[in-house]
Motif scaffolding. Structure first.
Motif, PDB file in Angstrom:
ATOM      1  N   ALA A 230      13.748   1.665  12.442  1.00 24.84           N
ATOM      2  CA  ALA A 230      14.167   3.035  12.133  1.00 24.84           C
ATOM      3  C   ALA A 230      14.674   3.146  10.701  1.00 24.84           C
ATOM      4  N   VAL A 231      15.453   2.155  10.262  1.00 23.69           N
ATOM      5  CA  VAL A 231      15.955   2.174   8.881  1.00 23.69           C
ATOM      6  C   VAL A 231      14.805   2.056   7.891  1.00 23.69           C
ATOM      7  N   ALA A 232      13.815   1.193   8.203  1.00 21.84           N
ATOM      8  CA  ALA A 232      12.671   1.045   7.309  1.00 21.84           C
ATOM      9  C   ALA A 232      11.840   2.320   7.231  1.00 21.84           C
ATOM     10  N   VAL A 233      11.700   3.033   8.335  1.00 26.72           N
ATOM     11  CA  VAL A 233      10.938   4.282   8.337  1.00 26.72           C
ATOM     12  C   VAL A 233      11.619   5.325   7.453  1.00 26.72           C
ATOM     13  N   THR A 234      12.946   5.379   7.497  1.00 27.30           N
ATOM     14  CA  THR A 234      13.653   6.319   6.622  1.00 27.30           C
ATOM     15  C   THR A 234      13.426   5.977   5.148  1.00 27.30           C
ATOM     16  N   GLY A 235      13.263   4.702   4.849  1.00 23.55           N
ATOM     17  CA  GLY A 235      12.999   4.316   3.469  1.00 23.55           C
ATOM     18  C   GLY A 235      11.621   4.714   2.987  1.00 23.55           C
ATOM     19  N   VAL A 236      10.707   4.989   3.907  1.00 22.48           N
ATOM     20  CA  VAL A 236       9.361   5.405   3.525  1.00 22.48           C
ATOM     21  C   VAL A 236       9.286   6.909   3.312  1.00 22.48           C
ATOM     22  N   PHE A 237       9.989   7.692   4.129  1.00 22.52           N
ATOM     23  CA  PHE A 237       9.803   9.141   4.131  1.00 22.52           C
ATOM     24  C   PHE A 237      10.959   9.927   3.512  1.00 22.52           C
ATOM     25  N   ILE A 238      12.122   9.344   3.356  1.00 22.45           N
ATOM     26  CA  ILE A 238      13.296  10.075   2.878  1.00 22.45           C
ATOM     27  C   ILE A 238      13.752   9.463   1.562  1.00 22.45           C
TER      28      ILE A 238
ATOM     29  N   GLY B 295      16.003   8.044  -1.289  1.00 18.07           N
ATOM     30  CA  GLY B 295      17.232   7.271  -1.225  1.00 18.07           C
ATOM     31  C   GLY B 295      17.388   6.405  -2.453  1.00 18.07           C
ATOM     32  N   ALA B 296      18.265   5.424  -2.341  1.00 16.88           N
ATOM     33  CA  ALA B 296      18.624   4.593  -3.483  1.00 16.88           C
ATOM     34  C   ALA B 296      17.543   3.552  -3.773  1.00 16.88           C
ATOM     35  N   GLU B 297      17.430   3.218  -5.053  1.00 22.94           N
ATOM     36  CA  GLU B 297      16.580   2.106  -5.444  1.00 22.94           C
ATOM     37  C   GLU B 297      17.274   0.795  -5.099  1.00 22.94           C
ATOM     38  N   LEU B 298      16.555  -0.304  -5.257  1.00 22.01           N
ATOM     39  CA  LEU B 298      17.149  -1.603  -4.995  1.00 22.01           C
ATOM     40  C   LEU B 298      18.274  -1.869  -5.990  1.00 22.01           C
ATOM     41  N   ALA B 299      19.428  -2.240  -5.462  1.00 21.49           N
ATOM     42  CA  ALA B 299      20.581  -2.514  -6.322  1.00 21.49           C
ATOM     43  C   ALA B 299      20.464  -3.916  -6.919  1.00 21.49           C
TER      44      ALA B 299
ATOM     45  N   LEU C 105       0.803  -1.222   0.000  1.00 20.43           N
ATOM     46  CA  LEU C 105       0.000   0.000   0.000  1.00 20.43           C
ATOM     47  C   LEU C 105       0.839   1.277   0.000  1.00 20.43           C
ATOM     48  N   VAL C 106       2.044   1.227   0.550  1.00 20.64           N
ATOM     49  CA  VAL C 106       2.856   2.435   0.717  1.00 20.64           C
ATOM     50  C   VAL C 106       3.802   2.592  -0.467  1.00 20.64           C
ATOM     51  N   ARG C 107       3.966   3.824  -0.902  1.00 22.96           N
ATOM     52  CA  ARG C 107       4.930   4.142  -1.955  1.00 22.96           C
ATOM     53  C   ARG C 107       6.273   4.460  -1.302  1.00 22.96           C
ATOM     54  N   LEU C 108       7.255   3.623  -1.562  1.00 25.18           N
ATOM     55  CA  LEU C 108       8.555   3.739  -0.915  1.00 25.18           C
ATOM     56  C   LEU C 108       9.417   4.768  -1.633  1.00 25.18           C
ATOM     57  N   ARG C 109      10.069   5.640  -0.863  1.00 22.71           N
ATOM     58  CA  ARG C 109      10.974   6.641  -1.424  1.00 22.71           C
ATOM     59  C   ARG C 109      12.408   6.139  -1.476  1.00 22.71           C
ATOM     60  N   ALA C 110      12.758   5.174  -0.635  1.00 20.58           N
ATOM     61  CA  ALA C 110      14.095   4.571  -0.641  1.00 20.58           C
ATOM     62  C   ALA C 110      13.934   3.067  -0.435  1.00 20.58           C
ATOM     63  N   PRO C 111      13.619   2.326  -1.482  1.00 26.29           N
ATOM     64  CA  PRO C 111      13.364   0.890  -1.325  1.00 26.29           C
ATOM     65  C   PRO C 111      14.530   0.117  -0.720  1.00 26.29           C
ATOM     66  N   GLN C 112      15.763   0.518  -1.052  1.00 27.73           N
ATOM     67  CA  GLN C 112      16.915  -0.210  -0.533  1.00 27.73           C
ATOM     68  C   GLN C 112      16.987  -0.100   0.992  1.00 27.73           C
ATOM     69  N   ASP C 113      16.778   1.086   1.522  1.00 26.60           N
ATOM     70  CA  ASP C 113      16.778   1.259   2.977  1.00 26.60           C
ATOM     71  C   ASP C 113      15.603   0.532   3.620  1.00 26.60           C
ATOM     72  N   TYR C 114      14.438   0.611   2.985  1.00 27.39           N
ATOM     73  CA  TYR C 114      13.247  -0.010   3.556  1.00 27.39           C
ATOM     74  C   TYR C 114      13.414  -1.522   3.680  1.00 27.39           C
TER      75      TYR C 114
END
Length: 211
Positions: free
Chosen positions: A163-171, A173-177, A107-116
């Protein structure tokens, strides 16, 4: 260079992130990975005469655990004396949270999938380790003392992963490598070969075979 710096070359900051359907599907499969693994092992046991539960027992045990895990936990919380089975603990500690994570990922659109997904991996690792924590009969006090430090570090690892996953939702970052699968596959096959052959062949033969 942009990928190394953690920037997104193909998406601007104002462009909404795409839904990660494949990631949600992978997490959904991982939610039932322990049950599937035991089912496949029990099926192999019919061929190689392994000791353990048969496939029908595995299906009935895990099926009932998935359906009645919450009611069993509620019964125990209100004074029930029956201990929760390992299948029920697996459903409560691992499968249910992973299903919630799969729905959230869909459901959520990830802004930094790698971090999430990195954070979700830390949480999943902690959940798998927590499933195996049971109190041995007759060693309650000793068990609590020995398990205090692992539990404390486990909680810290769980909080760090969240905490790392939350940063991947709101900040942003990099796509999945993209990773090459051949090297990790050979390493895992060597570990499995060592684990399977160490008992019948001995340490010297199995070690040389795995290397």
């Amino acid at each position: 260079m942009a990928e190394t710096a953690g920037q997104l070359p193909n998406r601007s900051a104002s462009e909404p992130a795409a839904r990660n359907n494949l990631g949600a599907l992978v997490i959904l499969v991982l939610a039932f990975a322990p049950q599937i693994t035991e089912l496949l092992t029990s099926c192999a046991g019919l061929i190689f005469n392994f000791s353990g539960r048969n496939p029908l027992q595995v299906l009935s045990a895990h099926g009932s655990a998935l359906v009645f895990a919450i009611s069993g936990l509620a019964t125990q919380s209100f004074g029930g004396k029956a201990a929760l089975s390992s299948d029920t603990l697996l459903a409560l500690i691992y499968t249910y949270p992973m299903l919630a994570v799969a729905v959230f990922t869909l459901l959520v659109r990830l802004r930094a999938p790698q971090d999430y997904f990195g954070g979700r991996g830390l949480d999943g690792d902690r959940a798998v380790r927590a499933v195996g924590v049971e109190r041995p009969a007759g060693h309650a006090r000793l068990f609590v003392r020995r398990r205090n430090a692992p539990r404390m570090f486990g909680v810290l690892l769980l909080a760090l992963g969240a905490a790392v996953a939350v940063t991947g939702v709101f900040i942003d970052g990099a796509e999945l490598a993209t990773y090459h699968w051949r090297g990790p596959l050979f390493v895992m096959l060597a570990i499995v070969a060592f684990a399977v052959s160490i008992r019948p062949l001995g340490l010297v033969v199995s070690g040389s075979q795995a290397s």
